[in-house]
Design a protein around this motif. Structure first.
Motif, PDB file in Angstrom:
ATOM      1  N   TYR A   1      38.408  38.046  41.142  1.00 22.87           N
ATOM      2  CA  TYR A   1      39.107  37.067  41.966  1.00 22.87           C
ATOM      3  C   TYR A   1      40.014  37.796  42.945  1.00 22.87           C
ATOM      4  O   TYR A   1      40.629  38.814  42.591  1.00 22.87           O
ATOM      5  CB  TYR A   1      40.042  36.203  41.100  1.00 22.87           C
ATOM      6  N   ALA A   2      40.124  37.272  44.148  1.00 19.28           N
ATOM      7  CA  ALA A   2      41.148  37.749  45.069  1.00 19.28           C
ATOM      8  C   ALA A   2      42.382  36.865  44.876  1.00 19.28           C
ATOM      9  O   ALA A   2      42.318  35.851  44.186  1.00 19.28           O
ATOM     10  CB  ALA A   2      40.649  37.656  46.502  1.00 19.28           C
TER      11      ALA A   2
ATOM     12  N   ARG B   1      49.313  30.672  37.427  1.00 18.91           N
ATOM     13  CA  ARG B   1      49.808  31.668  38.365  1.00 18.91           C
ATOM     14  C   ARG B   1      51.325  31.628  38.594  1.00 18.91           C
ATOM     15  O   ARG B   1      51.890  32.545  39.153  1.00 18.91           O
ATOM     16  CB  ARG B   1      49.051  31.536  39.695  1.00 18.91           C
TER      17      ARG B   1
ATOM     18  N   LYS C   1      49.309  25.503  47.245  1.00 27.01           N
ATOM     19  CA  LYS C   1      48.932  24.855  45.982  1.00 27.01           C
ATOM     20  C   LYS C   1      47.448  24.468  46.016  1.00 27.01           C
ATOM     21  O   LYS C   1      46.742  24.577  45.018  1.00 27.01           O
ATOM     22  CB  LYS C   1      49.810  23.626  45.720  1.00 27.01           C
ATOM     23  N   LEU C   2      47.004  23.990  47.168  1.00 29.97           N
ATOM     24  CA  LEU C   2      45.580  23.655  47.306  1.00 29.97           C
ATOM     25  C   LEU C   2      44.732  24.927  47.215  1.00 29.97           C
ATOM     26  O   LEU C   2      43.669  24.938  46.590  1.00 29.97           O
ATOM     27  CB  LEU C   2      45.330  22.945  48.639  1.00 29.97           C
TER      28      LEU C   2
ATOM     29  N   SER D   1      34.794  25.398  41.777  1.00 30.33           N
ATOM     30  CA  SER D   1      35.913  24.599  42.289  1.00 30.33           C
ATOM     31  C   SER D   1      35.435  23.553  43.287  1.00 30.33           C
ATOM     32  O   SER D   1      35.756  22.375  43.175  1.00 30.33           O
ATOM     33  CB  SER D   1      36.937  25.501  42.981  1.00 30.33           C
TER      34      SER D   1
ATOM     35  N   CYS E   1      33.670  36.690  39.663  1.00 29.19           N
ATOM     36  CA  CYS E   1      34.653  35.672  40.053  1.00 29.19           C
ATOM     37  C   CYS E   1      34.929  35.687  41.549  1.00 29.19           C
ATOM     38  O   CYS E   1      35.203  34.648  42.147  1.00 29.19           O
ATOM     39  CB  CYS E   1      35.969  35.911  39.319  1.00 29.19           C
ATOM     40  N   GLY E   2      34.878  36.872  42.154  1.00 31.46           N
ATOM     41  CA  GLY E   2      35.199  36.994  43.575  1.00 31.46           C
ATOM     42  C   GLY E   2      34.067  36.596  44.501  1.00 31.46           C
ATOM     43  O   GLY E   2      34.224  36.631  45.719  1.00 31.46           O
TER      44      GLY E   2
ATOM     45  N   GLN F   1      45.496  27.617  45.574  1.00 35.02           N
ATOM     46  CA  GLN F   1      45.482  28.052  44.172  1.00 35.02           C
ATOM     47  C   GLN F   1      44.480  27.224  43.369  1.00 35.02           C
ATOM     48  O   GLN F   1      43.825  27.729  42.466  1.00 35.02           O
ATOM     49  CB  GLN F   1      46.880  27.949  43.566  1.00 35.02           C
ATOM     50  N   GLY F   2      44.361  25.944  43.725  1.00 36.36           N
ATOM     51  CA  GLY F   2      43.425  25.074  43.027  1.00 36.36           C
ATOM     52  C   GLY F   2      41.996  25.563  43.140  1.00 36.36           C
ATOM     53  O   GLY F   2      41.226  25.496  42.182  1.00 36.36           O
ATOM     54  N   ARG F   3      41.640  26.108  44.304  1.00 34.47           N
ATOM     55  CA  ARG F   3      40.268  26.616  44.454  1.00 34.47           C
ATOM     56  C   ARG F   3      40.198  28.132  44.229  1.00 34.47           C
ATOM     57  O   ARG F   3      39.219  28.791  44.554  1.00 34.47           O
ATOM     58  CB  ARG F   3      39.632  26.177  45.767  1.00 34.47           C
ATOM     59  N   LEU F   4      41.275  28.657  43.672  1.00 33.99           N
ATOM     60  CA  LEU F   4      41.371  30.041  43.213  1.00 33.99           C
ATOM     61  C   LEU F   4      41.419  31.060  44.349  1.00 33.99           C
ATOM     62  O   LEU F   4      42.426  31.669  44.576  1.00 33.99           O
ATOM     63  CB  LEU F   4      40.257  30.361  42.215  1.00 33.99           C
ATOM     64  N   CYS F   5      40.306  31.281  45.060  1.00 35.76           N
ATOM     65  CA  CYS F   5      40.351  32.283  46.125  1.00 35.76           C
ATOM     66  C   CYS F   5      39.163  32.151  47.055  1.00 35.76           C
ATOM     67  O   CYS F   5      38.246  31.367  46.820  1.00 35.76           O
ATOM     68  CB  CYS F   5      40.408  33.693  45.558  1.00 35.76           C
ATOM     69  N   VAL F   6      39.193  32.946  48.112  1.00 31.26           N
ATOM     70  CA  VAL F   6      38.093  33.042  49.086  1.00 31.26           C
ATOM     71  C   VAL F   6      37.317  34.317  48.738  1.00 31.26           C
ATOM     72  O   VAL F   6      37.887  35.266  48.214  1.00 31.26           O
ATOM     73  CB  VAL F   6      38.684  33.098  50.512  1.00 31.26           C
TER      74      VAL F   6
ATOM     75  N   ASN G   1      43.084  22.909  36.800  1.00 32.53           N
ATOM     76  CA  ASN G   1      42.770  22.519  38.171  1.00 32.53           C
ATOM     77  C   ASN G   1      42.084  21.160  38.266  1.00 32.53           C
ATOM     78  O   ASN G   1      42.010  20.589  39.353  1.00 32.53           O
ATOM     79  CB  ASN G   1      41.940  23.603  38.861  1.00 32.53           C
TER      80      ASN G   1
ATOM     81  N   GLN H   1      40.098  36.489  34.048  1.00 33.44           N
ATOM     82  CA  GLN H   1      39.406  37.485  34.886  1.00 33.44           C
ATOM     83  C   GLN H   1      38.781  38.537  33.962  1.00 33.44           C
ATOM     84  O   GLN H   1      39.480  39.401  33.469  1.00 33.44           O
ATOM     85  CB  GLN H   1      40.413  38.141  35.838  1.00 33.44           C
TER      86      GLN H   1
ATOM     87  N   SER I   1      45.098  34.030  45.884  1.00 31.01           N
ATOM     88  CA  SER I   1      44.781  32.720  46.458  1.00 31.01           C
ATOM     89  C   SER I   1      45.103  32.602  47.943  1.00 31.01           C
ATOM     90  O   SER I   1      44.417  31.887  48.681  1.00 31.01           O
ATOM     91  CB  SER I   1      45.538  31.624  45.707  1.00 31.01           C
TER      92      SER I   1
END
Lengths: 407, 407
Positions: free
Chosen positions: B62-63, A16, B260-261, A98, A240-241, B263-268, A124, A39, B65
């Motif tokens: 993905y959303a 990213r 950074k954390l 994750s 993914c979301g 980004q590690g788990r990508l998104c909610v 990651n 994605q 991060s």
């Protein structure tokens, strides 16, 4: 104010961190094809959305910590089709793959411990490790070997008293490598002989091409008490979301320990779990179709790359990534140049520098990861642009070096 | 196989560990009123579900991060109504308040560090701490003082070289205490003088009764570079199953580290974020209604408890919990007895032993946490049953002690 050493030591996401260059290119009206992120553009099965829309309670309550019974049950049925038979107390639903990885690391390693990980690896792994003080102990694999594993001796030479397990993704992200039955057995042997956990990230299980056999660690009886399978709906069902992952292990004690971590964060989103029940009921024909599509895409991208002098990579057989060694000194500079300096008829391509996928200093500097997640026509355009850009960049650098030598 | 010390050291959730006794009671046909968990029965605002149902993309991607821009913006507007003004890069969306806490701990503490925490505290503070090797350094508060803070000297005497911050919930879970302006200022002073972070868990911000003034740490200018506000939609909008939390801090560097954390788990989860945008647009009148309702409930439960000889507790002024000292030796035994031995016309009550909310060995053994999250009529029944059960248990134990003495 002072921040923790573990967080300051974390690298920014290599996937990213170059996004600002892409945004800048877009602001200049340049179209950017994104081969830098995983994605997919494949449609999420409609059952997911239907289930979410059919939710009719008036209160959105906490779900149980281990995962809703319907989803646990759907996951059992899914695994059974691979001859993997898990009981309900051998499965946990997590916030994406994750969290599954993070919790498994926490439950198997204390601060200062390490996990063997074939590099290049999913970046990651390093990030999760750093934030819970577990280090990645890299087993280097190479583009010219198709990123297959080195010998047992080489792997064992890396094991020390702090090594608690082997973490690997199969099929591999970012390598696209699918480990052979022999490689799987070798890892199992090493784990038994050295009393190590095997943490098998198999989120790309269905993405295997060319009729290749695939062996899951969930099918290796001898190590069932030490295997943890990490899974996710993200890539499998292009969701993914949703952030729905899972942990599976025949070691019920381990699951009970990780359940404490699950209870600590209370639960995973209720609606996303309901939707995922339907995902796991998706018929196998779905994978066949998706698989065919990705195989085509891989061929398009691979064939185009192979036309450039000096590109090194074996044709990958799984996942939807290619790691290629490029005829450049610094792949990150090339990626930035593609975004800042190059375009073909107003279009360019963004790929991901691979250095951040290595733990060994200096490795991967001339490599990139490419995700073949665009439809065939877009991917063809992107591959052509990338090829032309790369050729031009190599030519330019030759001239610069020449003039430097002459000067 | 060996598990990590950090995970084996974690206690099982005191809120969830007695659930098997409740299930067993139910299997005998007993109706169990649950005052043991903070799961409100208030309806989730309909806008949440509408937003989720109106999602019309075919791919659930993905959303970003840090959180989707619409939700960040809705959160800014919400805070502005409290005169708290955050820029976009001062906010992060997380997987519930749980992840917000975990990430904040990781970013402020290394293994071996500790955080000052008034006890009794939200039990998961301890859990999160254990799994990232951060210990809770308890500041004991007492039922007879309404769980208000001890003197500055007493608090400062606990600070050592490994103390990195003060973590507290206000209004308090499990105590229901709302800190006064003077207490807030004292904490701010201590933080400045000792260079500590202030991690303010304010997820019950709107649950303050009796017209009491509430001071958020977000309104204390002098400490804005060291304050982290933890929030969540769970209790605020009765949307516990959404798992949407947030981190707010005027310290942009801290937010960048925590990103950074993230980004590690990508998104909610994307859909839950879309739903939560609507939650944060809920008009203030909603809180007024909900607030009135909880105030009534508190009074019902508190008044009934006060009828039992030997029960010690001050009337709480916030959140929806009461911690009460009971005239019993071991509250856990009493809770189990209520589920196994007692019923009134086929009904009983489950409450939560409070020992797990303390870090100091031996404290809280005679205390319970009660959540007043049932409608008034059910709560009235539950409170009556609890009172009768408690009286009978005390009587029984007196007789046992008497006969032991006589024997």
């Amino acid at each position: 104010m002072k921040y923790s050493e573990r967080v300051t030591a974390m690298q920014a996401s290599p996937i990213r961190k170059l996004v600002p260059y892409a945004l800048e290119a877009k602001s200049r009206g340049i179209k950017v094809y994104h081969l830098n992120i995983g994605q997919p553009d494949i449609k999420t099965p409609k059952g997911f959305f239907d289930a979410v829309k059919n939710f009719d309670s008036t209160v959105l309550e906490y779900a149980v910590s281990n995962g809703i019974p319907e989803l646990i049950s759907a996951l059992q049925d899914y695994y059974a089709t691979y001859d993997m038979h898990y009981e309900k107390d051998e499965l946990l639903i997590t916030n994406g793959g994750s969290e599954a990885l993070l919790f498994t690391m926490m439950a198997t390693c204390d601060p200062g411990d390490n996990l063997l990980v074939p590099e290049p690896f999913y970046t990651n792994y390093n990030g999760f490790g750093q934030c819970v003080n577990v280090s990645v102990n890299p087993i280097t694999t190479k583009a010219e070997d198709g990123f297959h594993l080195p010998s047992k001796e080489k792997i064992c030479s890396k094991i020390n008293s702090k090594t608690k397990g082997i973490l690997l993704s199969n099929p591999g992200n970012p390598t696209g490598a699918v480990y052979t039955k022999d490689e799987i057995n070798m890892i199992a042997e090493i784990a038994i002989e050295n009393n190590l956990w095997i943490i098998a990230d198999e989120v790309y299980r269905e993405f295997v091409y060319d009729g290749l056999d695939y062996t899951s660690f969930g099918n290796v009886k001898e190590v069932e008490d030490r295997v943890v399978i990490i899974d996710s709906v993200s890539k499998r069902y292009s969701a993914c979301g949703a952030r729905i992952g899972s942990i599976a292990s025949k070691n019920k004690e381990l699951i009970a320990e990780i359940l404490k971590l699950c209870q600590g964060r209370l639960c995973v989103a209720t609606l996303e779990q309901l939707g995922s029940v339907e995902l796991y009921k998706t018929p196998a024909s779905y994978f066949k179709e998706v698989n065919e599509e990705y195989k085509h895409r891989r061929d398009v991208l691979y064939n185009e790359l192979m036309k450039v002098d000096g590109v090194v990579c074996e044709k990958p057989t799984g996942a939807f990534y290619i790691v290629a060694k490029l005829p450049v000194d610094n792949a990150e500079d090339f990626v930035i140049w593609m975004l800042r300096e190059f375009n073909k008829d107003g279009e360019t391509v963004m790929v991901c520098p691979a250095e951040g996928f290595y733990a060994t200093e200096g490795l991967g500097r001339d490599e990139v990861r490419l995700a073949y997640i665009l439809n065939e026509s877009d991917l063809h355009k992107a591959a052509t642009i990338l090829k032309e850009g790369l050729e031009k960049y190599v030519e330019l650098n030759k001239n610069i070096q020449k003039s430097t030598v002459e000067a």
